[in-house]
Design a protein around this motif. Structure first.
Motif, PDB file in Angstrom:
ATOM      1  N   GLU A  44       6.825  22.615  -4.619  1.00 13.58           N
ATOM      2  CA  GLU A  44       6.027  23.446  -5.532  1.00 13.58           C
ATOM      3  C   GLU A  44       6.875  24.649  -5.901  1.00 13.58           C
ATOM      4  OE1 GLU A  44       1.916  24.335  -4.601  1.00 13.58           O
ATOM      5  OE2 GLU A  44       1.959  22.751  -3.088  1.00 13.58           O
ATOM      6  N   ILE A  45       7.079  24.843  -7.210  1.00 15.78           N
ATOM      7  CA  ILE A  45       7.915  25.946  -7.682  1.00 15.78           C
ATOM      8  C   ILE A  45       7.203  26.667  -8.822  1.00 15.78           C
ATOM      9  CG2 ILE A  45      10.126  26.580  -8.727  1.00 15.78           C
ATOM     10  CD1 ILE A  45      11.293  24.018  -7.493  1.00 15.78           C
ATOM     11  N   ALA A  46       6.961  27.945  -8.646  1.00 12.53           N
ATOM     12  CA  ALA A  46       6.411  28.822  -9.697  1.00 12.53           C
ATOM     13  C   ALA A  46       5.187  28.225 -10.394  1.00 12.53           C
ATOM     14  CB  ALA A  46       7.495  29.147 -10.715  1.00 12.53           C
ATOM     15  N   GLY A  47       4.248  27.704  -9.620  1.00 16.20           N
ATOM     16  CA  GLY A  47       3.025  27.173 -10.206  1.00 16.20           C
ATOM     17  C   GLY A  47       3.138  25.754 -10.718  1.00 16.20           C
ATOM     18  N   ASN A  48       4.326  25.179 -10.678  1.00 15.00           N
ATOM     19  CA  ASN A  48       4.504  23.782 -11.075  1.00 15.00           C
ATOM     20  C   ASN A  48       4.708  22.935  -9.826  1.00 15.00           C
ATOM     21  OD1 ASN A  48       4.413  24.281 -13.883  1.00 15.00           O
ATOM     22  ND2 ASN A  48       6.526  24.970 -13.812  1.00 15.00           N
ATOM     23  N   ILE A  49       4.362  21.665  -9.950  1.00 11.92           N
ATOM     24  CA  ILE A  49       4.495  20.748  -8.823  1.00 11.92           C
ATOM     25  C   ILE A  49       5.496  19.662  -9.197  1.00 11.92           C
ATOM     26  CG2 ILE A  49       3.277  19.085  -7.377  1.00 11.92           C
ATOM     27  CD1 ILE A  49       0.763  20.748  -7.785  1.00 11.92           C
ATOM     28  N   ILE A  50       6.468  19.443  -8.326  1.00 13.12           N
ATOM     29  CA  ILE A  50       7.436  18.365  -8.534  1.00 13.12           C
ATOM     30  C   ILE A  50       6.980  17.192  -7.689  1.00 13.12           C
ATOM     31  CG2 ILE A  50       9.832  17.649  -8.299  1.00 13.12           C
ATOM     32  CD1 ILE A  50      10.563  20.639  -8.627  1.00 13.12           C
ATOM     33  N   VAL A  51       6.771  16.052  -8.357  1.00 12.43           N
ATOM     34  CA  VAL A  51       6.268  14.872  -7.667  1.00 12.43           C
ATOM     35  C   VAL A  51       7.213  13.698  -7.855  1.00 12.43           C
ATOM     36  CG1 VAL A  51       3.860  15.572  -7.884  1.00 12.43           C
ATOM     37  CG2 VAL A  51       4.867  14.139  -9.632  1.00 12.43           C
TER      38      VAL A  51
END
Length: 70
Positions: A44-51
């Protein structure tokens, strides 16, 4: 059933349902988010989610992640 935003990092989950309007559902489906598929949160980076979905890494916003139910 809960939104993807509640899943733990590194935990593999099965997608149960995609919410939202038809345009949002179609967009997520085109990215590989389909019911019955597996999804893993990488970071999770700066309100975004890496999936990780279907052997691809994709960054989505928290708003989009809340429409994916696991």
């Amino acid at each position: 059933m809960m939104p993807l935003t509640f899943a733990n990092v590194g935990e593999e989950n099965m997608i149960k349902r995609i919410g939202g309007n038809s345009e949002t559902k179609k967009h997520l489906e085109n990215l590989g988010f389909v019911a019955g598929g597996n999804v893993t949160i990488i970071n999770e980076i700066a309100g975004n989610i890496i999936v990780n979905v279907k052997e691809s890494r994709i960054a989505i916003s928290k708003e989009m992640a809340q429409k994916i139910f696991i």
